[in-house]
Design a protein around this motif. Structure first.
Motif, PDB file in Angstrom:
ATOM      1  N   SER A  55      17.705 -44.377   7.850  1.00 36.88           N
ATOM      2  CA  SER A  55      17.465 -45.181   8.939  1.00 36.88           C
ATOM      3  C   SER A  55      18.198 -46.482   9.014  1.00 36.88           C
ATOM      4  CB  SER A  55      15.949 -45.334   8.867  1.00 36.88           C
ATOM      5  OG  SER A  55      15.586 -46.137   7.719  1.00 36.88           O
ATOM      6  N   HIS A  56      18.739 -47.082   7.908  1.00 36.23           N
ATOM      7  CA  HIS A  56      19.288 -48.257   8.085  1.00 36.23           C
ATOM      8  C   HIS A  56      20.868 -48.267   8.681  1.00 36.23           C
ATOM      9  CE1 HIS A  56      20.443 -46.889   3.914  1.00 36.23           C
ATOM     10  NE2 HIS A  56      21.711 -46.813   4.445  1.00 36.23           N
ATOM     11  N   ALA A  57      21.294 -46.967   9.187  1.00 37.95           N
ATOM     12  CA  ALA A  57      22.510 -46.903   9.751  1.00 37.95           C
ATOM     13  C   ALA A  57      22.675 -47.624  11.006  1.00 37.95           C
ATOM     14  CB  ALA A  57      22.910 -45.179   9.884  1.00 37.95           C
ATOM     15  N   LEU A  58      21.666 -47.653  11.749  1.00 34.80           N
ATOM     16  CA  LEU A  58      21.413 -48.392  12.840  1.00 34.80           C
ATOM     17  C   LEU A  58      20.135 -48.965  12.800  1.00 34.80           C
ATOM     18  CD1 LEU A  58      23.037 -46.136  16.005  1.00 34.80           C
ATOM     19  CD2 LEU A  58      23.830 -48.351  14.836  1.00 34.80           C
ATOM     20  N   PRO A  59      19.835 -50.459  13.149  1.00 32.77           N
ATOM     21  CA  PRO A  59      18.713 -51.065  13.079  1.00 32.77           C
ATOM     22  C   PRO A  59      17.721 -50.577  14.013  1.00 32.77           C
ATOM     23  CG  PRO A  59      20.056 -52.651  13.764  1.00 32.77           C
ATOM     24  CD  PRO A  59      21.061 -51.155  13.502  1.00 32.77           C
TER      25      PRO A  59
END
Length: 603
Positions: free
Chosen positions: A536-540
């Motif tokens: 989920s941290h790949a795009l905030p």
């Protein structure tokens, strides 16, 4: 199922935990046919003290990176971190744990730790962090990005990072080759480094024959590496598996918070395997709050040979590939170098990319300007693309590198591939092969026929994943771990865990998250983030981050069926940024920082 859980333990629960030693969590001894309890803490410590002076030096002699014999189980030490990337206030340290939780005479292990203390007014405890891999350096999650993880999880917690068994600064470390350079030289320009070159016609017998020959090479390379490991490390290799790492987390939590403390845990990718071991290994619940992102199904991990994983784990890869080309087309030539006109569909970009890959199969591209000079092959380019799909924040640079290669300069791709190498030895194999249930060695033909099926029906990146995620060859692994947990995976928990999966994760698909949630039933809640990329941290996403903070604050779970959107685009449009409050802007920046650090592969 209610959406809110209060975490303070009842008096009965507190009493049931009192007197349970660090070694007595009623976990099954999966290395033996019968179930046993962990040894009592007092007995273990007394035994170690008596044995250390006479046995430990002999046990540790000749083992690479073993801690000094003067260390005692339960020792823990902290000091201010001084690394260039370490944030002010971060602490570095170590904890001394049993090398073997079933054999007091085996010696000790020294677990490298990082800590960033709680900054909130009411401290709640610790959260143990793991970035995945296997091979990720978890210590740095606390010392480099501790403040950002507090933004994401909660300022009331100490952030605790650790390098798992055999990895990073933890001792003993996995060191089969004398230097990282020696290992790099061993695999240079082999199938384990350059990948599998796959012809355009998957039904062509010549293509199948070629891939079988490559698989024969791969098998021989794995066998050679593991035989080198057996000679240089011996039985020390036994102690690198996830079952032992889970016990380390419980042990370290007890050292830091007291013997009756429950575990708070946050893990991504392979770190979700650790999480599933933590909640399922023990007969009594030892976890209070757990949040896992980018889910690997631990049942597959432990019970299936690696060559059968792609059929299950590549189900979202093509979706991520389509989003990459469609978003590039929408961005247009001004923001995506692969786009040739404002009205070009993503399917045209995809077609050109695949044609480029087919051309490389017949004629690799000479790259004299790379450092070192080399060639760009079909397999290497597919590896590059697969890695890029996991990190959508890099897609503008990815498009630029691919465009340059299609114009004749492959140096940017080769440089990115070289920079992305993060395993310095056989760290990953030492974990995955110790975890994997023994299986009959498949023939090269069986492996390739399985991969050809996946390539044709599920994802064209199947064989790239075999190289990018080096877990193969375990039929040649030379040791048996003291413990190998194989399930079951549906333990009744004290509190439900929070699972987060992306809709288009090319490495850990949403189908994994759903399967794990289904197997755990009411013991887990799944939150879906509608985005590409790995974890989920790949795009905030503010929606995802606020759900996490609420979960760690008091156990609040998102509503069933919650789908969070993201607050960023892989190809941002200059001058049209959305306005956010100061607090929300800080949260989004923290997620970006975490992704930036994790994507560096801890090199």
């Amino acid at each position: 199922m209610p959406g809110h859980y209060s975490w303070p333990a009842s008096q009965d629960e507190k009493q049931s935990r009192v007197g349970i030693s660090l070694y007595d969590h009623q976990c099954p001894d999966t290395a033996k046919p019968t179930r046993t309890k962990w040894l009592g803490r007092a007995a273990m410590l007394i035994g170690l003290c008596l044995l250390l002076s006479t046995i430990l030096k002999r046990c540790l002699a000749g083992l690479s990176g073993m801690p000094d014999a003067n260390y005692r189980v339960g020792d823990i030490k902290w000091w201010p971190c001084t690394g260039a990337d370490d944030v002010p206030g971060a602490e570095c340290g170590y904890a001394i744990v049993p090398l073997d939780y079933f054999n007091a005479s085996a010696g000790v292990a020294k677990i490298a730790l990082g800590r960033y203390k709680a900054t909130g007014t009411s401290r709640k405890g610790i959260v143990v962090l793991n970035p995945g891999g296997p091979g990720g350096l978890g210590k740095r999650l606390a010392t480099v990005t501790g403040p950002q993880f507090q933004d994401r999880i909660g300022e009331e917690y100490d952030m605790i990072g650790f390098d798992p068994r055999g990895i990073g600064e933890t001792e003993p470390r996995t060191q089969c080759f004398p230097t990282p350079e020696a290992h790099t030289a061993f695999i240079a320009n082999t199938v384990l480094e350059r990948g599998y070159d796959v012809g355009p016609d998957l039904t062509d017998p010549a293509n199948r024959y070629h891939l079988i020959q490559l698989q024969r090479d791969a098998d021989a390379l794995w066998q050679t590496q593991f035989e080198i490991c057996a000679k240089t490390m011996g039985d020390t290799l036994r102690y690198m598996g996830t079952s032992t790492v889970a016990r380390d987390i419980d042990f370290i939590t007890s050292l830091l918070e007291g013997k009756d403390a429950l575990i708070n845990y946050y893990g991504t990718s392979y770190g979700t395997v650790i999480g599933q071991y933590l909640v399922n290994m023990c007969d009594i619940p030892i976890v209070q709050a757990m949040n896992i992102h980018g889910v690997v199904d631990a049942d597959d991990w432990a019970n299936l040979p690696a060559y059968k994983w792609e059929r299950l784990w590549q189900t979202s890869t093509e979706a991520a590939y389509d989003i990459f080309t469609d978003d590039c087309a929408e961005a247009g030539p001004s923001r995506c170098a692969l786009s040739k006109s404002d009205d070009e569909p993503g399917s045209d970009i995809l077609r050109r990319l695949e044609q480029f890959l087919e051309d490389l199969y017949d004629k690799p591209l000479a790259v004299p300007n790379a450092n070192p000079p080399s060639i760009l092959t079909n397999g290497r380019t597919r590896l590059f693309l697969l890695g890029a799909l996991q990190k959508p924040a890099t897609w503008p640079n990815t498009a630029d590198a691919l465009d340059r290669a299609m114009k004749g300069d492959g140096s940017a791709i080769l440089q990115r591939l070289q920079d992305g190498q993060y395993l310095v030895d056989l760290e990953r194999s030492a974990v995955s092969c110790n975890d994997n249930k023994p299986f009959s060695a498949p023939t090269p033909e069986e492996v390739i026929d399985e991969q050809l099926y996946v390539l044709e029906h599920i994802s064209r990146f199947s064989l790239a994943l075999v190289v990018a995620e080096p877990d193969a060859g375990c039929q040649f692994w030379p040791v048996t771990p003291p413990e190998r947990f194989l399930g079951p995976w549906n333990h009744a928990l004290r509190n439900p865990i929070l699972i987060i999966s992306n809709t288009a994760d090319p490495a850990t698909p949403i189908s994994n998250g759903r399967r794990v949630q289904e197997s755990m039933g009411d013991n887990a809640r799944l939150l879906v983030q509608d985005s590409p990329g790995h974890c989920s941290h790949a795009l905030p996403s503010l929606c995802t981050t606020k759900a996490m903070r609420a979960f760690f604050a008091d156990g609040t779970l998102p509503e069933e069926g919650t789908i969070c959107s993201v607050d960023a685009s892989p190809f941002p449009l200059n001058g049209t940024a959305q306005e956010y409050s100061e607090e929300d802007a800080k949260l989004l920046e923290s997620v970006r920082r975490i992704a930036q650090i994790v994507s560096r592969k801890w090199d």
